[in-house]
Design a protein around this motif. Structure first.
Motif, mmCIF file in Angstrom:
data_model
loop_
_atom_site.group_PDB
_atom_site.id
_atom_site.type_symbol
_atom_site.label_atom_id
_atom_site.label_comp_id
_atom_site.label_asym_id
_atom_site.label_seq_id
_atom_site.Cartn_x
_atom_site.Cartn_y
_atom_site.Cartn_z
ATOM 1 N N ARG A 84 -4.796 6.452 -0.743
ATOM 2 C CA ARG A 84 -4.165 5.135 -0.586
ATOM 3 C C ARG A 84 -4.214 4.405 -1.925
ATOM 4 N N ALA A 128 1.531 8.395 -2.273
ATOM 5 C CA ALA A 128 0.180 8.097 -2.768
ATOM 6 C C ALA A 128 -0.453 9.354 -3.366
ATOM 7 N N THR A 176 0.936 5.209 0.747
ATOM 8 C CA THR A 176 0.196 6.230 1.493
ATOM 9 C C THR A 176 1.019 7.513 1.500
ATOM 10 N N VAL A 207 0.840 -1.197 0.000
ATOM 11 C CA VAL A 207 0.000 0.000 0.000
ATOM 12 C C VAL A 207 0.873 1.245 0.000
#
Length: 257
Positions: free
Chosen positions: A73, A27, A23, A21
């Motif tokens: 995200r 992101a 972030t 992921v």
């Protein structure tokens, strides 16, 4: 076209088929600047040699309805994982502080060309000077940000190290520790292109300021073991001389083969 590269601090657990992921600022950049879409491929790096190819699985937009908030995200599915080895020999450029925006240009181009470490040097003839304290910290931080952005732009798997500000005495210590040290000087008898490089270890390249390296500095560097070399008949700016030298040495080592 090569996919865009983003930095993720910890890729130690990355494995094919696994999930990652993005972030924070990375992101936000992916969503608002690169405008990534689901199913697009991206590259990820931890800045220390691990390189991951992944595909966008999900995008969650934070902040406003148009995206761009701190809550963005980007979910990713890992396609491949690779560990890129550092090159030998290791190139360390000691860069006298350029003035104004030329400092960022020097750092940016050196990074794109594959420099392994950049050492800011407070030369006696440098027009720009970082006074002790907060200005030094801000200057080093700015060079590190510039290097990180240039590494992403050039799809580098390793970020160059940006050292703290060094004095002439401290640069002499670096020279003594290196396998080979070269000082760019317009009056040098030896050509850079004739340099024989060591197969491993570190090669230090000293780039002087706009006003040139002072005679006492040159004497200190040569006494420490450095050799003066010239690039050619033209006199280059401090912001481009290091990049030109790095290009020559990269070709000599086979980095660009």
């Amino acid at each position: 076209m090569t996919p865009p590269l983003f930095l993720l601090d910890d890729l130690s657990a990355a494995k094919v088929g696994g999930q990652l992921v993005l972030t924070g600022s990375e992101a936000r950049h992916a969503v608002t600047v690169k405008r990534l879409a689901v199913a697009e491929e991206v590259l990820l790096s931890d800045g220390r040699g691990r390189r991951v190819r992944a595909v966008v699985a999900t995008i969650e937009r934070g902040g406003s309805a148009r995206g761009g908030g701190d809550g963005d995200r980007v979910g990713l599915t890992v396609l491949s994982v690779e560990d890129v080895r550092g090159a030998d020999p290791r190139f360390v450029v000691v860069q006298a502080l350029p003035k104004g925006e030329r400092a960022e240009l020097a750092v940016e181009v050196l990074t794109e060309l594959g420099v392994d470490e950049i050492v800011p040097w407070s030369a006696s003839r440098s027009i720009s000077q970082w006074r002790a304290g907060e200005k030094v910290d801000k200057g080093v931080a700015k060079w590190r940000r510039t290097a990180a952005e240039a590494a992403k732009q050039s799809r580098r798997s390793t970020l160059p190290e940006v050292a703290g500000l060094r004095s002439t005495t401290e640069v002499c210590q670096l020279i003594r520790q290196a396998e080979l040290s070269l000082v760019l000087h317009e009056d040098a008898a030896d050509a850079l292109t004739a340099t024989v490089l060591p197969p491993t270890g570190s090669v230090v390249i000293v780039v002087g300021p706009e006003g040139g390296i002072a005679e006492d500095e040159l004497a200190s560097f040569t006494a420490a073991g450095a050799r003066a070399v010239r690039l050619g008949t033209e006199v280059m700016r401090t912001s481009t001389a290091g990049a030109a030298a790095l290009s020559v040495l990269s070709a000599l080592t086979g980095r660009w083969a």
